[in-house]
Design an enzyme around this catalytic site. Structure first.
Site, PDB file in Angstrom:
ATOM      1  N   GLY A   1     -86.694  84.050   2.187  1.00 55.78           N
ATOM      2  CA  GLY A   1     -86.893  82.606   2.106  1.00 55.78           C
ATOM      3  C   GLY A   1     -87.762  81.966   3.179  1.00 55.78           C
TER       4      GLY A   1
ATOM      5  N   ASP B   1     -84.938  79.787   6.471  1.00 56.18           N
ATOM      6  CA  ASP B   1     -85.371  78.783   5.495  1.00 56.18           C
ATOM      7  C   ASP B   1     -84.396  77.615   5.440  1.00 56.18           C
ATOM      8  OD1 ASP B   1     -83.354  80.376   4.423  1.00 56.18           O
ATOM      9  OD2 ASP B   1     -84.316  80.662   2.482  1.00 56.18           O
TER      10      ASP B   1
ATOM     11  N   ASP C   1     -76.924  76.340   5.364  1.00 49.88           N
ATOM     12  CA  ASP C   1     -76.009  75.632   4.467  1.00 49.88           C
ATOM     13  C   ASP C   1     -74.611  75.674   5.109  1.00 49.88           C
ATOM     14  OD1 ASP C   1     -75.470  74.385   1.891  1.00 49.88           O
ATOM     15  OD2 ASP C   1     -74.655  76.273   1.197  1.00 49.88           O
TER      16      ASP C   1
ATOM     17  N   LYS D   1     -78.341  71.521   6.181  1.00 50.59           N
ATOM     18  CA  LYS D   1     -77.392  70.658   5.457  1.00 50.59           C
ATOM     19  C   LYS D   1     -76.170  70.434   6.346  1.00 50.59           C
ATOM     20  CE  LYS D   1     -78.500  72.590   0.858  1.00 50.59           C
ATOM     21  NZ  LYS D   1     -77.942  73.332  -0.297  1.00 50.59           N
TER      22      LYS D   1
ATOM     23  N   ASP E   1     -85.932  79.944  -3.525  1.00 57.48           N
ATOM     24  CA  ASP E   1     -85.989  80.270  -4.945  1.00 57.48           C
ATOM     25  C   ASP E   1     -84.775  79.764  -5.707  1.00 57.48           C
ATOM     26  OD1 ASP E   1     -84.140  82.174  -3.724  1.00 57.48           O
ATOM     27  OD2 ASP E   1     -84.234  83.264  -5.622  1.00 57.48           O
TER      28      ASP E   1
HETATM   29  P1  5GP Z   1     -75.287  79.832   4.265  1.00 60.63           P
HETATM   30  O1  5GP Z   1     -74.940  81.231   4.657  1.00 60.63           O
HETATM   31  O2  5GP Z   1     -75.731  78.956   5.415  1.00 60.63           O
HETATM   32  O3  5GP Z   1     -74.203  79.174   3.457  1.00 60.63           O
HETATM   33  O4  5GP Z   1     -76.458  79.908   3.233  1.00 60.63           O
HETATM   34  C1  5GP Z   1     -77.664  80.410   3.559  1.00 60.63           C
HETATM   35  C2  5GP Z   1     -78.399  80.955   2.354  1.00 60.63           C
HETATM   36  O5  5GP Z   1     -77.960  80.373   1.109  1.00 60.63           O
HETATM   37  C3  5GP Z   1     -79.856  80.632   2.470  1.00 60.63           C
HETATM   38  O6  5GP Z   1     -80.539  81.584   3.246  1.00 60.63           O
HETATM   39  C4  5GP Z   1     -80.286  80.564   1.037  1.00 60.63           C
HETATM   40  O7  5GP Z   1     -80.605  81.851   0.585  1.00 60.63           O
HETATM   41  C5  5GP Z   1     -79.056  80.069   0.293  1.00 60.63           C
HETATM   42  N1  5GP Z   1     -79.101  78.599   0.046  1.00 60.63           N
HETATM   43  C6  5GP Z   1     -78.292  77.661   0.569  1.00 60.63           C
HETATM   44  N2  5GP Z   1     -78.597  76.437   0.106  1.00 60.63           N
HETATM   45  C7  5GP Z   1     -79.649  76.595  -0.738  1.00 60.63           C
HETATM   46  C8  5GP Z   1     -80.432  75.691  -1.542  1.00 60.63           C
HETATM   47  O8  5GP Z   1     -80.255  74.460  -1.575  1.00 60.63           O
HETATM   48  N3  5GP Z   1     -81.430  76.257  -2.276  1.00 60.63           N
HETATM   49  C9  5GP Z   1     -81.698  77.590  -2.271  1.00 60.63           C
HETATM   50  N4  5GP Z   1     -82.697  78.010  -3.024  1.00 60.63           N
HETATM   51  N5  5GP Z   1     -80.972  78.478  -1.533  1.00 60.63           N
HETATM   52  C10 5GP Z   1     -79.966  77.981  -0.776  1.00 60.63           C
HETATM   53 MG    MG Z   2     -82.249  82.377   4.420  1.00 58.48          MG
END
Ligand code: 5GP
Ligand code: MG
Length: 183
Positions: free
Chosen positions: A48, A103, A106, A134, A162
């Protein structure tokens, strides 16, 4: 505003490429100030972050290195939950300043995990640079030092991100258009 359809779902433009570039410029300015003389290693987490990493590095003017890693997720049968393993790291990071280039942050599960792995490999200082953050979804305490763009809890695609493999090539960032999305 323009609309696109990916895998049958409608997305609309949310952040234009010029806004993205402006936000990256601000983050680069901060990094250039903080990282002077530290010879940091930037570690971009694929897939990403590839566009963000490329545009960010063009604006970083301190002496530095960049390398690319992946995080592979797999279910651990012996313990509970999902194990994330950092792969592709060939550099010795002992005693170094490392800037993780992501990228999007979340929940923070991924970044916390990468952070801990780098810490246990002996990094002296670890900073996080993410294109998107976020804060309302974030559940961790690892500081997100350099967040270019802060967004609400929407699902976005484009500029490296993506939806089921598609949309990474888009120059702008799009958000799922809940109102016009027929499912
Ligand atoms: P976390 O581990 O912080 O919950 O999520 C990280 C990963 O979730 C990111 O690297 C990405 O791959 C995916 N992700 C989280 N939110 C989004 C979003 O709004 N759009 C996309 N395409 N991927 C997301
Ligand atoms: Mg990522």
């Amino acid at each position: 505003m323009s609309s696109i359809v990916i895998h049958g779902h409608t997305f609309k433009t949310k952040i234009s490429s010029s806004e993205i570039q402006k936000a990256i410029g601000e983050v680069a300015k901060q990094i250039n100030k903080d990282m002077k003389g530290k010879k940091p290693l930037f570690l971009a987490v694929l897939n990403g972050s590839f566009m963000f990493a490329a545009d960010l590095m063009k604006k970083v003017n301190v002496e530095c290195e960049i390398s690319f890693v992946k995080v592979s997720s797999y279910e651990d049968k012996t313990s509970s939950g999902n194990v994330k393993q950092l792969i592709g790291l060939n550099e010795d990071i002992k005693g170094r300043t490392v800037v993780i280039v992501e990228d999007i942050v979340d929940t923070g599960n991924t970044i916390e995990n990468v952070w801990e792995q780098l810490k246990s490999l002996g990094a002296a200082e670890i900073k996080i640079a993410t294109l998107l953050f976020k804060p309302n979804a974030y559940t961790k305490t690892v500081p997100i030092e350099y967040a270019a763009i802060v967004i609400p809890n929407d699902f976005i695609v484009g500029y490296g991100l993506d939806y089921k493999g598609l949309g990474r090539n888009l120059e702008d960032i799009y958000v799922l258009d809940y109102e016009n999305d027929k499912k």
